[in-house]
Enzyme design. Structure first.
Site, PDB file in Angstrom:
ATOM      1  N   ASN A 209       0.845  -1.191   0.000  1.00  0.00           N
ATOM      2  CA  ASN A 209       0.000   0.000   0.000  1.00  0.00           C
ATOM      3  C   ASN A 209       0.882   1.242   0.000  1.00  0.00           C
ATOM      4  OD1 ASN A 209       0.568   0.809   2.844  1.00  0.00           O
ATOM      5  ND2 ASN A 209      -0.314  -1.215   3.221  1.00  0.00           N
ATOM      6  N   PHE A 323      -4.707   2.834  14.434  1.00  0.00           N
ATOM      7  CA  PHE A 323      -5.092   3.840  13.453  1.00  0.00           C
ATOM      8  C   PHE A 323      -6.183   3.216  12.606  1.00  0.00           C
ATOM      9  CE2 PHE A 323      -2.285   7.611  13.052  1.00  0.00           C
ATOM     10  CZ  PHE A 323      -1.452   7.363  14.130  1.00  0.00           C
ATOM     11  N   LYS A 341     -11.197  -4.612  18.280  1.00  0.00           N
ATOM     12  CA  LYS A 341      -9.788  -4.932  18.586  1.00  0.00           C
ATOM     13  C   LYS A 341      -9.450  -4.611  20.043  1.00  0.00           C
ATOM     14  CE  LYS A 341      -8.339  -4.104  13.795  1.00  0.00           C
ATOM     15  NZ  LYS A 341      -7.176  -4.373  12.941  1.00  0.00           N
TER      16      LYS A 341
HETATM   17  O1  PMT Z   1       2.700   5.998   6.601  1.00  0.00           O
HETATM   18  P1  PMT Z   1       2.127   7.321   6.154  1.00  0.00           P
HETATM   19  O2  PMT Z   1       2.355   7.575   4.684  1.00  0.00           O
HETATM   20  O3  PMT Z   1       2.581   8.461   7.021  1.00  0.00           O
HETATM   21  O4  PMT Z   1       0.534   7.224   6.301  1.00  0.00           O
HETATM   22  C1  PMT Z   1      -0.027   7.128   7.565  1.00  0.00           C
HETATM   23  C2  PMT Z   1      -1.167   6.117   7.569  1.00  0.00           C
HETATM   24  C3  PMT Z   1      -2.309   6.619   6.702  1.00  0.00           C
HETATM   25  C4  PMT Z   1      -0.684   4.762   7.064  1.00  0.00           C
HETATM   26  C5  PMT Z   1      -1.606   5.992   9.072  1.00  0.00           C
HETATM   27  O5  PMT Z   1      -2.069   7.223   9.492  1.00  0.00           O
HETATM   28  C6  PMT Z   1      -2.704   4.931   9.228  1.00  0.00           C
HETATM   29  O6  PMT Z   1      -3.877   5.196   9.081  1.00  0.00           O
HETATM   30  N1  PMT Z   1      -2.265   3.688   9.579  1.00  0.00           N
HETATM   31  C7  PMT Z   1      -3.135   2.511   9.715  1.00  0.00           C
HETATM   32  C8  PMT Z   1      -3.507   1.982   8.363  1.00  0.00           C
HETATM   33  C9  PMT Z   1      -4.306   0.718   8.467  1.00  0.00           C
HETATM   34  O7  PMT Z   1      -3.773  -0.321   8.246  1.00  0.00           O
HETATM   35  O8  PMT Z   1      -5.533   0.846   8.914  1.00  0.00           O
HETATM   36  P2  PMT Z   1      -6.585  -0.358   9.064  1.00  0.00           P
HETATM   37  O9  PMT Z   1      -7.864   0.329   9.279  1.00  0.00           O
HETATM   38  O10 PMT Z   1      -6.447  -1.317   7.930  1.00  0.00           O
HETATM   39  O11 PMT Z   1      -6.097  -1.113  10.374  1.00  0.00           O
HETATM   40  C10 PMT Z   1      -6.568  -0.747  11.676  1.00  0.00           C
HETATM   41  C11 PMT Z   1      -5.457  -0.925  12.703  1.00  0.00           C
HETATM   42  O12 PMT Z   1      -5.151  -2.344  12.824  1.00  0.00           O
HETATM   43  C12 PMT Z   1      -4.168  -0.265  12.335  1.00  0.00           C
HETATM   44  O13 PMT Z   1      -3.634   0.317  13.536  1.00  0.00           O
HETATM   45  C13 PMT Z   1      -3.275  -1.389  11.828  1.00  0.00           C
HETATM   46  O14 PMT Z   1      -1.890  -1.132  12.113  1.00  0.00           O
HETATM   47  C14 PMT Z   1      -3.786  -2.573  12.635  1.00  0.00           C
HETATM   48  N2  PMT Z   1      -3.652  -3.857  11.924  1.00  0.00           N
HETATM   49  C15 PMT Z   1      -4.179  -4.026  10.680  1.00  0.00           C
HETATM   50  C16 PMT Z   1      -4.061  -5.247  10.055  1.00  0.00           C
HETATM   51  C17 PMT Z   1      -3.393  -6.300  10.709  1.00  0.00           C
HETATM   52  N3  PMT Z   1      -3.239  -7.470  10.130  1.00  0.00           N
HETATM   53  N4  PMT Z   1      -2.881  -6.100  11.938  1.00  0.00           N
HETATM   54  C18 PMT Z   1      -3.021  -4.926  12.562  1.00  0.00           C
HETATM   55  O15 PMT Z   1      -2.567  -4.765  13.703  1.00  0.00           O
END
Ligand code: PMT
Length: 402
Positions: A209, A323, A341
């Site tokens: 991504n 996030f 979560k």
């Molecule tokens: O890196 P940059 O270019 O500065 O951009 C920042 C960002 C947009 C990446 C950051 O601000 C952000 O939003 N990060 C989380 C992106 C994401 O994966 O979101 P999600 O909604 O898919 O996941 C929710 C949370 O679960 C996140 O904290 C993620 O780290 C966590 N996760 C997701 C999938 C997984 N298998 N394990 C996790 O722990």
């Protein structure tokens, strides 16, 4: 972190007093509020007006007086300071501080102040080597007062030896480190994840991504500045490694990020997952480069471990901050992630908006806590947002400790 911190700069009577102006200027540039206290003899080397002009603050000279609130200046000045620096520190002030003598504002204040206190000795080399001075310095050290310098070299008196005040830039760096140790996250272990993960399709292709790692790195840097011991687990990014980290792990896949986080999580006070972890990965990456053949190519994806959800299930777990990268129903979807979560806090960013979110210098978010609070964070630099998020985390950590 220097920004917004209160530094009390004590200046005593030495030719090196003029270099204290540079210290004051350097700290002000870094965002500190510097209040200067000058001894009578310091005022003969540099005028109080010089420090007032550089710091933008009134300068306290020898008078022990009352502030506007009716408090005695030496009590309130000492109590309000995050750090006291005495630079230059003459043999006289060192002796008075060691012996508990309080006969002017600065020496009185040093009896009231509690560490962190930093002194930068400056005197003739034979004075410095005198057993009485050495003993006084040792006494102060055992009370937690830190010394920067002196250095060796040509002295103002024409002699050569140890007694020159340390370079202002070294004094500022030492002050920064001392402020970091006494920051609102001092002693806390904070793990931060940043950047994307890459899930291989074959040896040369992957699913990933647009995460640049900027948000996570900004949080790691801000946490270091605020005194935390920071473990950064980073996906593949092109950012330099931040300085001052406790540990730095680089990983490629979600499975590797999972293992790195789980391997180092013990003892962490908070886990901040800013990484954009791939939810799925090809179930059987090809060992050799996939050849172009049919018009379509089907790849089966398998679910990756959800790192946050797994940590959220633990009975003994750190504060969990996730996030949410959303393109619709920002608050609703983020709240659902926070609940499912078992997070304490979630930073919801609408990644469909131009100029924020993925691979940009700014971000805009909604900070949602498990207890239901919602704090909008308007568009700002990722570094400012990192501090805003850490402000909330510091409060949550404080309340879980008490
Ligand atoms: O890196 P940059 O270019 O500065 O951009 C920042 C960002 C947009 C990446 C950051 O601000 C952000 O939003 N990060 C989380 C992106 C994401 O994966 O979101 P999600 O909604 O898919 O996941 C929710 C949370 O679960 C996140 O904290 C993620 O780290 C966590 N996760 C997701 C999938 C997984 N298998 N394990 C996790 O722990």
């Amino acid at each position: 972190m220097v920004k917004g911190r209160r530094v009390l700069l004590g200046v005593t009577g030495s030719i090196a007093a003029y270099k204290a102006v540079e210290i004051a200027r350097g700290l002000v540039k870094k965002g500190a509020l510097v209040q200067t206290v000058m001894t009578a003899s310091a005022c003969r080397f540099v005028t109080p007006l010089t420090f007032a002009a550089v710091t933008g603050q009134p300068v306290f000279t020898n008078e022990i007086d009352f502030t506007e609130n009716g408090e005695m200046s030496h009590i309130s000045l000492a109590a309000q300071s995050d750090l006291v620096i005495v630079a230059p520190a003459t043999a006289n002030i060192i002796g008075k501080a060691a012996g508990g003598i309080a006969d002017d504002l600065l020496s009185t204040l040093l009896l009231v102040a509690r560490p962190p206190i930093l002194m930068a000795p400056a005197m003739n080399c034979r004075m410095y080597e005198h057993p009485a001075v050495q003993k006084n310095i040792e006494t102060l050290r055992t009370r937690g007062i830190e010394m920067e310098g002196p250095c060796s070299g040509d002295l103002a008196c024409g002699e050569e030896g140890s007694g020159r005040m340390a370079d202002p830039s070294d004094i500022i760096a030492r002050a920064e480190a001392m402020l970091a140790q006494s920051g609102d996250l001092a002693g806390r272990i904070i793990m931060v994840t940043a950047g994307p993960t890459r899930e291989p399709l074959d040896p040369v292709r992957f699913i990933s991504n647009r995460s640049s790692g900027k948000m996570g790195y900004a949080i790691a840097e801000a946490a270091v500045r605020r005194g935390a011991r920071v473990i950064l687990v980073s996906g593949p990014v092109s950012l330099p490694q931040p300085s001052g980290l406790e540990a730095y792990d680089t990983v490629t896949t979600a499975a590797e990020m999972h293992d790195a986080v789980m391997g180092r999580l013990g003892g962490a006070d908070a886990l901040i997952m800013a990484a954009a972890v791939s939810d799925y990965s090809p179930d059987q990456p090809a060992a050799k480069k996939i050849k172009k053949q049919d018009d379509t190519l089907a790849v089966t994806l398998q679910k990756n471990p959800d790192i946050l959800a797994e940590v959220g299930k633990r009975r003994k777990r750190p504060l969990l901050i996730g996030f949410a990268a959303e393109t619709e129903n920002l608050e609703k979807n983020a709240r659902e992630k926070c609940r499912s979560k078992k997070l304490d806090l979630i930073v919801a960013n609408d990644v469909s908006k131009p100029g924020i979110g993925f691979d940009s210098d700014d971000n805009e978010a909604l900070l949602l806590s498990a207890s239901g609070d919602a704090t909008p964070l308007p568009r700002m630099s990722k570094s400012r947002m990192a501090d805003a998020i850490l402000d909330k985390i510091a409060i949550l950590l404080q309340s879980t400790r008490s």
